[in-house]
Design a protein around this motif. Structure first.
Motif, PDB file in Angstrom:
ATOM      1  N   ILE A  46       1.019  -0.628  -0.099  1.00 18.94           N
ATOM      2  CA  ILE A  46       0.111  -0.058  -0.132  1.00 18.94           C
ATOM      3  C   ILE A  46       1.054   0.852   0.160  1.00 18.94           C
ATOM      4  CG2 ILE A  46      -1.783   1.647   1.227  1.00 18.94           C
ATOM      5  CD1 ILE A  46      -2.885  -1.872   2.439  1.00 18.94           C
ATOM      6  N   TRP A  68      -7.077   1.602  -0.534  1.00 15.70           N
ATOM      7  CA  TRP A  68      -6.439   1.060  -0.356  1.00 15.70           C
ATOM      8  C   TRP A  68      -6.487   0.859   1.421  1.00 15.70           C
ATOM      9  CZ3 TRP A  68      -2.937  -2.181  -3.929  1.00 15.70           C
ATOM     10  CH2 TRP A  68      -3.211  -1.550  -4.928  1.00 15.70           C
ATOM     11  N   LEU A  81     -11.999  -7.202  -3.957  1.00 18.99           N
ATOM     12  CA  LEU A  81     -11.773  -6.585  -4.202  1.00 18.99           C
ATOM     13  C   LEU A  81     -12.839  -6.435  -5.789  1.00 18.99           C
ATOM     14  CD1 LEU A  81     -10.001  -4.684  -5.855  1.00 18.99           C
ATOM     15  CD2 LEU A  81      -8.641  -6.851  -6.242  1.00 18.99           C
ATOM     16  N   THR A 113      -3.155  -6.381  -5.391  1.00 23.73           N
ATOM     17  CA  THR A 113      -4.128  -5.978  -4.380  1.00 23.73           C
ATOM     18  C   THR A 113      -4.632  -6.621  -3.187  1.00 23.73           C
ATOM     19  OG1 THR A 113      -4.189  -4.433  -6.568  1.00 23.73           O
ATOM     20  CG2 THR A 113      -6.355  -3.860  -4.656  1.00 23.73           C
ATOM     21  N   ILE A 117      -5.209  -5.764   0.566  1.00 29.53           N
ATOM     22  CA  ILE A 117      -6.030  -5.311   1.778  1.00 29.53           C
ATOM     23  C   ILE A 117      -7.057  -6.580   1.923  1.00 29.53           C
ATOM     24  CG2 ILE A 117      -6.849  -4.083   0.073  1.00 29.53           C
ATOM     25  CD1 ILE A 117      -8.991  -4.741  -1.101  1.00 29.53           C
ATOM     26  N   VAL A 209     -12.328  -3.155  -1.964  1.00 25.80           N
ATOM     27  CA  VAL A 209     -12.608  -1.910  -2.749  1.00 25.80           C
ATOM     28  C   VAL A 209     -12.945  -2.000  -4.322  1.00 25.80           C
ATOM     29  CG1 VAL A 209      -9.871  -0.903  -4.153  1.00 25.80           C
ATOM     30  CG2 VAL A 209      -9.989  -1.574  -1.379  1.00 25.80           C
TER      31      VAL A 209
END
Ligand SMILES: Cc1cc2nc3c(=O)[nH]c(=O)nc-3n(C[C@H](O)[C@H](O)[C@H](O)COP(=O)(O)O)c2cc1C
Ligand code: SF4
Ligand code: FES
Lengths: 435, 893, 175
Positions: A46, A68, A81, A113, A117, A209
């Motif tokens: 991140i 994030w 996500l 990602t 997250i 996200v």
């Protein structure tokens, strides 16, 4: 003509590149994922993305790393996500290419990602019409699963990350992130009011996200080459990196071009796009998809970055640049867009729902030479009464074309109304009582 | 009970210059309402989660960039809100109205909402009288929507309140917003007509006239209507309603958000069932039998005749040759005066009422264990419960508004639901409570007893027990445990089809509940062993230590509107007003003193007892008020023979019912729409019934008739008006002073509990803790005759609205059960057993368990013949709702 | 029952989501692929599988433009009319098709082969004018190209002019 380094389109422009897993791996694919799993903590990922200055490529341009960072770390249940592949903004057709030509690039971005997250499940919400894209993505997901980049125990890390491709069914509004979530939940794609934001109450009310395809595609490169490298490209500090701009309309060479943010529109339209088709003068252009207010030749030297375009009174939006030549009626152009917005308004908010029909009908009338004195005032009032008073940004989007054409090309409206008046018998106003 | 708010939970804010403190989480629009600032709105409704779609409620909030919807914004500390003081907000509202009116037809002169329409009101407040909209308005073609509900989609403002209500409150989900954008319209499924619970909620919640009632369409302008607040006369939920009348005609019924225990919600019976009172078949004058015919007579003649005959019979056979039966649909005042008349003037304790048909089991169980005849919980406790156990309620159909409390607890407050119901979790056109259950134990309607024992066994085996009480009364716990251990899981599974795992999970969830309420319905109360089952559920509360915890308790569901009142007013022979036993010397003394008449020494007898005595020639006269035993009981009860033997059968009725047709004298009574009084609902809340229309014909309130008869019998028991009766009741029964917003639930009495756990429980524990055996022959199916959502007793069959939804009875079975027999929807079948056979039409319903057939009791004229009849040894409740039958396709159809 | 035929696929679709209702669009897509439109039957079946009421399925179906509630022609010609395509004369595409097939927007040819619709942006703005025929995109249309597409489809049920994986402009092939 200046040559710029390509990042996202690089692989696919190699002759013979098919976008298969083998091709992608050969081009260095999934190294970023290996690096992340081996050497990095979610927070570091991140941080790196924050450092890169990457802003969302879907339209709103929200800093990805920051988004994030809003995901609650200690949340006990699942997180999600969603990759926004709804690409429905008229003038925009980049995600389609990124998906169909190099699907693993965005998938790798998604896996990273998810890791960052803490999500186990990700969905690609792809617009229903992109059947080919969906098939290609599904195949790529299968390949990645088989190769251990996805699924249970990704690359031996013990992490489970699953990606599912979810096709929409024809609704522009489902590109709006909360409408996308509703749609993904199997409902009518009506945006939710915010707050709460998806970061805390997203898909199934879980932290979520939502990021655009192009945003995702940038991630592996940021990991591989560092946030700092990325933040040096384009128009720092606010508009870092390249963007795949979509060029359409009356130009010689329409298409998707990846350039660093910050080059002037003039260079983009004339050098890269080859200039106006038929060499007629440029009359107006839309800098960032149908939702972005029109600009004029006076704005050709505006830089293609978030701030400069905003300063010029429009927005970089989804990166769809549409060019219109001299001779194009701006009333007609606004009407065509308004018809689109009328068709696509989800109907939730009164001003947007009723306003879009009212605006479209009024424009139609003006265009059909049945305009009246006072119509322009009505248009302006309606626009003012829609913008800022709706649940989602569609409200602002739908009035942009009208407000901007009224601003720059008011005379075209007036002319049509004058013509109408010349041919129409004067209407008698019925007296009314007011208090 | 609401938890007390502490200062830290409060947020202080300013709205239009007025400062106020409200609980955290309050929405700005609600906070504004509290300081008297009315923010205009369409889509917001306190019952629904905010959707913020109409954009009418915009307000200016300091430090926020743009106007905010006050309906979706929670208050924050120090917030400064400007509503009517904000020019910007006012301007925005004006423009929203402009937008709405653009597509609104302005057909106010022919709109039933005209005069009570939010859109009209706000337009009046905000807009000029002109619209600049000169374009084409959308026009939806008119479509047939449903028999009772009509849509005028051109008027719709798309706030989706109806759709959200149908989903969030009712859990029915019958309405669909169809299409997108301005062309969205509210429809049912496809081109089909609406098929739903017909609660009328969508009509009531629509802020404009887009959804209206067909029953009253175009019959009125709202300002011509006279409002009378009253109470619904159908089920024990006791919903507050408002009669809307015009020129003495019932035009419609409404209910108001915020008033009554139903808080504005109604069911089909309440909303659409109001035409009974105006039915042309109403009796308008007294009738006396002359030979085979009835003759209309003057009241004087009828009263004199009856008074005379009663005196004669009393003289000839003794007062105990006379019995009385009164309906739990009558008011408290009627029932009170009736029992006073029977005991004091006639001189008998032979009195019974429809509470006997099942509700009495619950009342007696509560009385026996916790020492009170009322719930120790209220509707509010159901809503705020964290764990709910439903047993045999079929709640949607029998007590729909209590059902809404359950739904609210589950859907809005995340309570856990355990259901033991004869329902399959299938989705249909009316809501199905078991779909909301975390743990559903699906059983046949004959197996509730076994399922309750299964649950108790799991509780005991997993030691989900109250250690404190266990230490105090070890014998009670040991006795129960020993009996439960003696039951094998195999035998329980063999009966219920449910294994120990499911019972254990349910038991654990129940055990964890801090606020646990058990709701018990007719499946338990009205079926064989009903009293024992209810007692066992009381044991469940006791052993898990919940009975005495605040917010916990048992709620028994009354089917008729005033069953609870019938009991409390002394409508059962063995019980005096206030619930004291007839044998209680103190109570006897109190009432004989107050009445100036002695209370007879004879025992009170129940309806089954009276039937038996009539057959044996011991009962010679029966005074039946609002009851219709010929249709409530099957022929196997012997009721036909009993009535035939009557030397005097008096019926006081609205209609010439089956029983009234046998009578010697018929008095025309007036309905609840025509009189004043009170009803006591199932939770013990006493509410006022008010006269909305003039009495039909010569009909009279019941109490007036008893009073007049007392005069004829030379023992006058006179009252000026119903208020005077009320006063007498309140003076005698302190517990009836609860007329008010919400009843305070009774508290369990420790001494009663102590008595129960020390010795009293032993009395019947052996029979209660046994698995009753129900054997079906291979080709048999269990027939259950039960209540439908669209009717109440036989009474509602005179309601034209309800008949539009359900006009006749069908045997409903699961589609697979039908398929196995080669039967399809609408086929004729022969339903038979050793008592007889009937030909009926078939309906398919997926929610009905396999092996079960359900028939609505309201249409049981024929099928009644097949029903056996047994009597509860403890409570004398007659059981006649379940029977094994064969169902086969009837040949020749 | 339609869904029985695709039992495995239905099971797989359901396995993707923690909440059943999410499978609604995929199942509707499946139903439409099978029957050419979303029938009432299909809606009821899907409602049952997902634990929804039929109106809940219906409301969702009608929100999305890709679902047809009535049978349509074998080939669904959807011509984009949004501004970007209109700038490069998509309106003419509609005229060409109308002329050739003798139908106007919203109509189906008598042989049930073609249904013509005029739709909003399909995400192919640089390669307009364009149309989608069932699953496939046909881009940079000319009158001649439209003619060939229609002929091929009528004849072979397929046409080689459809777009492959999208790349525009085509990369310069290095010599
Ligand atoms: C009406 C509307 C339509 C939108 N359509 C899209 C879209 O098609 N694709 C997309 O990526 N974002 C779209 N967005 C933006 C999304 O709401 C959201 O900002 C984006 O997916 C976030 O991803 P990003 O931060 O990576 O850009 C739309 C927004 C609005 C208001
Ligand atoms: S602004 Fe328009 S599109 Fe957005 S939620 Fe409101 S009605 Fe729907
Ligand atoms: S009441 Fe707040 S938006 Fe409708």
């Amino acid at each position: 003509m200046a040559q710029y380094e390509k990042i996202l389109l690089k692989n696919m422009e190699q002759p013979g590149y098919t976008g298969s897993l083998a091709d992608y791996e050969q081009a260095g694919g999934y190294q970023a994922l290996r690096k992340v799993l081996k050497d990095m903590q979610p927070d570091q990922v991140i941080e790196e993305v924050k450092k890169s200055g990457l802003r969302g490529r879907g339209g709103a341009g929200f800093p990805a790393g920051m988004k994030w960072g809003f995901i609650p770390k200690d949340h006990p249940g699942p997180k999600y996500l969603c990759c926004n592949a709804d690409e429905s903004e008229p003038g925009t057709f980049k995600d389609r290419q990124l998906m169909e030509r190099d699907p693993h690039q965005m998938l790798e971005g998604m896996v990273i990602t998810c890791f960052a997250i803490g999500a186990e499940t990700a969905y690609v919400y792809i617009r229903g019409e992109f059947r080919l894209g969906a098939r290609i993505l599904e195949k790529a997901v299968q390949e990645a699963n088989a190769a251990g980049y996805l699924g249970e125990n990704v690359l031996g890390s013990g992490r489970t990350i699953k990606i599912h491709v979810h096709a929409g069914a024809g609704a522009y509004i489902c590109g709006e992130e909360t409408a996308l979530l509703e749609s993904l939940e199997g409902k009518r794609g009506m945006p939710r009011f915010k707050p709460p934001f998806p970061a805390t109450h997203g898909l199934y009310q879980k932290p979520t996200v939502v990021n655009n395809v192009e945003t995702m595609a940038n991630i592996p490169h940021i990991i591989n080459r560092g946030g700092e490298w990325f933040s040096g490209i384009g128009s720092p500090p606010k508009s870092c990196g390249t963007r795949v701009f979509c060029l359409s309309g009356h130009v010689k060479r329409p298409g998707n071009y990846e350039v660093p943010m910050g080059i002037p529109f003039r260079e983009f339209i004339y050098d890269i796009g080859g200039g106006m088709r038929g060499d007629k003068p440029l009359k107006a252009f839309i800098p960032g998809g149908a939702s972005a207010p029109f600009l004029t030749p006076d704005h050709l030297d505006v830089k293609m970055d978030f701030e400069a375009v905003a300063m010029a009174g429009s927005m970089l939006g989804s990166g769809g640049v549409t060019v219109m030549e001299e001779g194009t009626s701006m009333v007609w152009a606004a009407l065509r867009l308004m018809e689109f917005f009328y068709h696509e308004s989800c109907g939730k908010c009164t001003p947007c729902r009723e306003g879009s029909s009212w605006l479209a009908q009024t424009l139609q009338r003006i265009w059909n030479k049945q305009g009246r004195q006072g119509d322009l005032q009505i248009l302006e009032d309606l626009c003012r009464n829609i913008a800022g008073r709706t649940v989602c940004a569609f409200g602002e989007a739908e009035v942009g074309p009208i407000q901007s054409t009224l601003k720059y090309f008011r005379h075209e409206y007036e002319e049509l109304i004058r013509e109408a008046e010349a041919t129409m018998p004067p209407s008698k106003e019925i007296p009314v009582f007011t208090h | 009970m609401a938890t007390e708010t502490t200062a830290t939970d409060l947020v202080t804010l300013t709205i239009d210059g007025k400062t106020t403190s409200v609980p955290k989480g309050t929405l700005v629009i609600e906070a504004a309402r509290q300081v008297g600032v009315m923010v205009p709105h369409f889509c917001y409704h306190p019952k629904l989660s905010p959707d913020a779609n109409c954009r009418m409620c915009l307000v200016e909030i300091e430090k926020m960039p743009r106007l905010q919807t006050s309906c979706s914004t929670p208050v924050t500390e120090g917030m400064v809100v400007k509503s009517s003081s904000s020019a910007q907000a006012q301007d925005a509202r004006k423009s929203v109205l402009d937008f709405i009116l653009a597509n609104h037809p302005l057909d106010c002169p022919v709109c039933d909402q005209g005069g009570r329409c939010d859109l009209q009101d706000f337009s009046h407040e905000y807009t000029a009288t002109t619209s600049r909209f000169k374009e084409l308005k959308r026009v939806f073609p008119k479509e047939y929507f449903s028999p009772l509900i009509e849509t005028q989609m051109n008027r719709c403002v798309q706030c989706l309140r109806c759709v959200r209500y149908c989903d969030q409150v009712m859990d029915v989900k019958a309405l669909a917003p169809v299409g997108r954008g301005t062309l969205t319209e509210i429809k049912a499924f496809g081109a089909h007509e609406l098929d739903c619970e017909f609660c009328g909620g969508c009509i009531q919640i629509c802020p404009v006239g887009a959804i209206t009632s067909r029953l009253s369409m175009y019959e009125f302008r709202p300002w011509m209507l006279k409002r009378t607040d009253s109470v619904c006369g159908y089920c024990g939920d006791g919903c507050q309603i408002t009669f809307q009348t015009k020129d003495n005609a019932l035009i419609e019924i409404n209910s108001t958000q915020g008033s009554g225990r139903n808080n504005g919600d109604l069911c089909a019976r309440g909303y659409f069932g109001y035409h009974v009172s105006e039915h042309p078949d109403r009796l308008t004058s007294p009738l006396i039998r002359k030979g085979d015919e009835f003759q209309s007579v003057q009241w004087e003649e009828a009263l004199e005749f009856v008074g005379q005959r009663l005196l004669e019979i009393k003289a000839k056979y003794g007062a105990d040759a006379i019995g009385g039966l009164i309906s739990g649909r009558c008011t408290n005042e009627d029932i009170y005066v009736f029992q006073k008349f029977m005991r004091g003037v006639v001189g008998t304790n032979r009195i019974d009422s429809s509470v006997r048909y099942g509700h009495l089991n619950g009342v007696h169980a509560l009385q026996r264990v916790q020492g009170t005849h009322r719930w120790a919980v209220s509707f509010d406790d159901i809503v705020s419960a964290d764990t709910l156990l439903l047993v045999g309620t079929n709640i949607t159909e029998t007590n729909p508004i209590t059902g809404l409390k359950v739904k609210e607890a589950i859907k809005r407050r995340n309570a856990k639901l355990i259901t033991i119901e004869a329902l399959e979790p299938a989705i249909g056109s009316i809501s199905n409570i078991v779909n909301l259950a975390q743990h559903h134990i699906g059983v046949k309607p004959t197996e509730y007893a076994a399922a309750i024992l299964g649950l108790l066994k799991a509780v005991v085996e997993h030691n989900i027990l109250d250690a404190e009480l266990q230490a105090k009364s070890p014998a009670y716990f040991e006795d129960i445990s020993a009996r439960l251990h003696a039951l094998s899981w195999e035998s329980i599974r063999a009966q219920t089809g449910v294994d120990s795992v499911a019972f254990t999970q349910a038991a654990q969830v129940f055990g964890e509940g801090k606020k646990a309420v058990i709701l018990v319905g007719p499946g338990v109360l009205r079926s064989e062993g009903g009293f024992g089952m209810t007692m066992n559920l009381m044991d469940l509360l006791l052993v898990t230590g919940k009975l005495t915890n605040p917010g916990c308790g048992m709620a028994t569901m009354a089917e008729e509107n005033n069953d609870q009142g019938a009991f409390e007013m002394g409508g059962t022979g063995a019980v005096l007003p206030g619930g004291a036993s007839l044998g209680d010397p103190e109570a006897r003394q109190k009432f004989s003193k107050a009445w100036g008449r002695s209370i007879p020494e004879t025992p009170g007898s129940s309806l089954p007892q009276m039937i038996e005595d009539a057959q044996q020639g011991k009962l010679k006269a029966l005074f039946v008020v609002g009851e219709n035993p010929l249709s409530s009981l099957p022929p196997s009860s012997g009721i036909h023979g009993a009535l035939e033997k009557m030397e005097l059968l008096i019926c006081q009725e609205l209609f010439l019912t089956e029983t009234a047709k046998q009578a010697h004298v018929v008095f025309p009574a007036c309905s609840y729409a025509e009189k004043d009084g009170t009803f006591t609902n199932t939770e013990g809340h006493i509410q006022s019934v008010r006269k909305a229309i003039d009495m039909v014909g010569e009909s009279r309130p019941d109490w007036e008739v008893f009073s007049a008869l007392s005069v004829m019998m030379n023992d006058p028991m006179e009252y000026e008006d119903v208020k005077e009766i009320g006063k007498e009741i309140r003076n005698l029964l302190p517990g009836t002073r609860t007329l008010g917003p919400a009843p305070l639930p009774a508290q369990p009495i420790p001494s009663a509990i102590a008595r129960y756990v020390t010795a009293d429980y032993q009395r019947d524990i052996a029979t209660r803790y046994q698995l009753p055996a129900h054997q079906l022959e291979p080709d048999q199916i269990t027939l259950l005759v039960s209540q439908s959502l669209f009717h109440s007793g036989k009474f509602s069959k005179k309601a034209k609205g309800l008949l539009q939804v359900e006009a006749s009875g069908k045997v409903y079975v699961h589609p697979e059960e039908a398929a196995r027999r080669g039967i399809d929807e609408g086929d004729s079948v022969k339903v038979s057993n050793s008592l007889g056979e009937v030909i009926l039409s078939v309906g398919l319903r997926e929610r009905i368990p396999r092996g079960v057939a359900v028939f609505p009791e309201h249409f049981d004229e024929e099928i009644r013949r097949l029903l056996p009849y047994t009597i509860d040894p403890e409570t004398q409740v007659p059981y006649c709702k379940l029977v094994p039958v064969r169902i086969e396709k009837s040949v020749g159809t | 029952m339609l869904l029985e035929k695709f039992k495995d696929e239905v099971t797989e679709i359901l396995s993707r989501y923690p909440v059943k209702r999410s499978a609604l669009l995929p199942l509707l897509n499946l139903a439409q692929r099978e029957e050419g439109f979303v029938s009432e039957h299909a809606m009821r079946d899907i409602a049952k599988v997902l634990g929804l009421t039929p109106p809940q399925v219906f409301e969702t179906v009608t929100f999305y433009t890709m679902f047809n509630l009535k049978p349509i022609g074998k080939f669904h010609l959807q011509v984009c009319k949004s501004l970007m395509c209109a700038l490069v004369r998509s309106d003419e595409v509609v005229i060409w098709i109308s002329k050739k097939l003798n139908i106007t927007a919203g109509q189906t040819t008598p042989d049930n082969n073609f249904t013509l619709s005029v739709v909003e942006c399909l995400g192919s703005c640089g390669t307009g004018p364009m149309m989608q025929v069932n699953d496939d995109y046909y881009e940079q249309l000319t009158e001649e190209k439209v003619g060939r597409v229609l002929d091929d489809l009528a004849k072979d049920g397929d046409c080689s002019l459809k777009s492959g994986p999208f790349m525009f402009p085509k990369p310069l092939v290095k010599s």
